[in-house]
Design an enzyme around this catalytic site. Structure first.
Site, PDB file in Angstrom:
ATOM      1  N   ASP A  51      63.119   5.884 -39.887  1.00 15.83           N
ATOM      2  CA  ASP A  51      63.030   7.168 -41.985  1.00 15.83           C
ATOM      3  C   ASP A  51      64.218   7.986 -41.351  1.00 15.83           C
ATOM      4  O   ASP A  51      64.817   8.320 -40.560  1.00 15.83           O
ATOM      5  CB  ASP A  51      61.671   8.683 -41.470  1.00 15.83           C
ATOM      6  CG  ASP A  51      61.128   8.800 -40.353  1.00 15.83           C
ATOM      7  OD1 ASP A  51      62.030   9.040 -38.430  1.00 15.83           O
ATOM      8  OD2 ASP A  51      60.232   9.445 -39.838  1.00 15.83           O
ATOM      9  N   ASN A  81      49.753  15.156 -37.143  1.00 20.97           N
ATOM     10  CA  ASN A  81      48.275  14.567 -38.638  1.00 20.97           C
ATOM     11  C   ASN A  81      47.846  13.212 -38.987  1.00 20.97           C
ATOM     12  O   ASN A  81      47.323  12.697 -39.446  1.00 20.97           O
ATOM     13  CB  ASN A  81      48.879  15.415 -40.041  1.00 20.97           C
ATOM     14  CG  ASN A  81      50.030  15.088 -39.916  1.00 20.97           C
ATOM     15  OD1 ASN A  81      50.701  13.859 -39.400  1.00 20.97           O
ATOM     16  ND2 ASN A  81      50.587  14.686 -41.611  1.00 20.97           N
ATOM     17  N   GLU A 140      52.529  10.823 -45.051  1.00 23.63           N
ATOM     18  CA  GLU A 140      51.586  11.325 -44.726  1.00 23.63           C
ATOM     19  C   GLU A 140      49.988  11.086 -45.173  1.00 23.63           C
ATOM     20  O   GLU A 140      49.947  10.127 -45.806  1.00 23.63           O
ATOM     21  CB  GLU A 140      52.223  12.530 -45.604  1.00 23.63           C
ATOM     22  CG  GLU A 140      53.363  13.019 -44.843  1.00 23.63           C
ATOM     23  CD  GLU A 140      53.419  14.465 -43.826  1.00 23.63           C
ATOM     24  OE1 GLU A 140      52.950  13.764 -42.908  1.00 23.63           O
ATOM     25  OE2 GLU A 140      54.035  14.883 -43.823  1.00 23.63           O
TER      26      GLU A 140
HETATM   27  C1  GLP Z   1      58.180  13.916 -36.593  1.00 24.34           C
HETATM   28  C2  GLP Z   1      59.024  11.347 -36.941  1.00 24.34           C
HETATM   29  C3  GLP Z   1      58.186  10.861 -36.099  1.00 24.34           C
HETATM   30  C4  GLP Z   1      57.572  11.373 -35.350  1.00 24.34           C
HETATM   31  C5  GLP Z   1      56.752  12.745 -35.302  1.00 24.34           C
HETATM   32  C6  GLP Z   1      56.476  13.250 -34.112  1.00 24.34           C
HETATM   33  O1  GLP Z   1      57.889  13.634 -38.245  1.00 24.34           O
HETATM   34  N1  GLP Z   1      58.859  11.394 -38.866  1.00 24.34           N
HETATM   35  O2  GLP Z   1      58.244   9.614 -36.833  1.00 24.34           O
HETATM   36  O3  GLP Z   1      56.838  10.342 -34.689  1.00 24.34           O
HETATM   37  O4  GLP Z   1      57.740  13.307 -35.800  1.00 24.34           O
HETATM   38  O5  GLP Z   1      57.298  13.402 -33.396  1.00 24.34           O
HETATM   39  P1  GLP Z   1      57.173  14.060 -32.074  1.00 24.34           P
HETATM   40  O6  GLP Z   1      57.152  12.833 -30.976  1.00 24.34           O
HETATM   41  O7  GLP Z   1      58.148  15.391 -31.941  1.00 24.34           O
HETATM   42  O8  GLP Z   1      55.689  14.639 -31.676  1.00 24.34           O
END
Ligand code: GLP
Length: 262
Positions: A67, A136, A143
């Site tokens: 993404d 979430n 989402e």
């Molecule tokens: C973002 C990314 C996800 C990732 C998530 C969790 O929203 N788009 O791909 O898995 O954050 O992030 P973290 O690893 O910082 O908890």
């Protein structure tokens, strides 16, 4: 699904690194799906160090990131392109042009989404997809919703995601509100998947995603339907999952955690 639980972030990241070194080295060509977020940072650091030591090479690796934000320049420090360059691409021997991220600022977003799925298809599909887990239950930026989106698409980010990501930006106003992400269908087409999660804050969603019902309101729950998923967790993220899985042959406890009272 296989669940591997580690004492901490370091040993989990080392295991992930060893897994990727073996995976990449055992193939002539390899297509990786990559993720951003705090969780894989140490894994990328260890992988880049392994590459520096000559234990693995990225010269025959092609990558597709999950993404990218919409509305911030790719050169912005917080873009996922900048993240990937900082943590991996600039540190390993991956050829220029072998890494890809979806374009969050395309003038024709529909064409950009379609083009990204086509590029993945033309590369032969993703061999190994890395995923983090949003608080979430989101994967990539898919989402919670009423259905599982199939292909790459543009999303309005959840308020909880905007809030979680605000730690990387100066103010709430600076946090992007939209993103472009691979769809659930794209992710589920990967041959193999590795999911990583750390910290007590993820314990509830880890249990819900991997032992609860498969529903689009918890996007990661769809991974229960994939035939080759390895879930790497530190003991804090696994705190609610382990009691639910006790005695399950799919659960592996590392770092002498077998006597830990979960
Ligand atoms: C973002 C990314 C996800 C990732 C998530 C969790 O929203 N788009 O791909 O898995 O954050 O992030 P973290 O690893 O910082 O908890």
């Amino acid at each position: 699904m296989i669940f591997a639980v580690f004492d901490g972030y370091d040993s989990m990241s080392q295991y992930a690194c060893d897994h990727y070194v073996d995976f990449i080295s055992s193939r002539e060509l390899c297509v990786l799906g990559l993720a951003t977020g705090s969780t894989p940072e140490l894994f990328y650091e260890k992988l880049a160090d392994s590459c520096k030591r000559g234990e693995v090479s990225f010269k025959d690796v092609e990558t597709f990131n999950l993404d990218e934000y919409c509305g911030i320049d790719a050169s912005n420090d917080q873009s996922y392109l900048s993240f990937m360059k900082r943590h991996l691409f600039d540190k390993v021997d991956i050829p220029k042009g072998a890494w890809h991220l979806p374009d969050g600022n395309a003038s024709d977003p529909k064409a950009a989404c379609h083009g990204y799925d086509e590029a993945i298809f033309d590369a032969g599909g993703i061999d190994l997809q890395l995923l983090g887990l949003g608080n979430n239950g989101h994967i990539g930026f898919n989402e919670p919703s009423d259905s599982f989106p199939v292909g790459t698409h543009i999303v309005d980010l959840d308020s909880s995601t905007i809030e979680a990501n605000s730690r990387f930006f100066e103010s709430m106003d600076d946090v992007p509100k939209r993103a472009i992400t691979m769809g659930i269908g794209t992710i589920m087409c990967a041959q193999s998947i590795v999911v990583m999660a750390t910290g007590r804050g993820k314990a509830g969603i880890v249990k819900r995603a991997f032992t609860g019902k498969v529903v689009p309101q918890v996007p990661a729950s769809v991974l229960q339907l994939h035939r080759d998923v390895l879930v790497l967790l530190d003991k804090d993220a696994a705190a609610e999952l382990v009691p639910a899985l006790k005695g399950d042959a799919r659960l592996f406890l590392y770092d002498d955690l077998s006597d830990t009272d979960f």
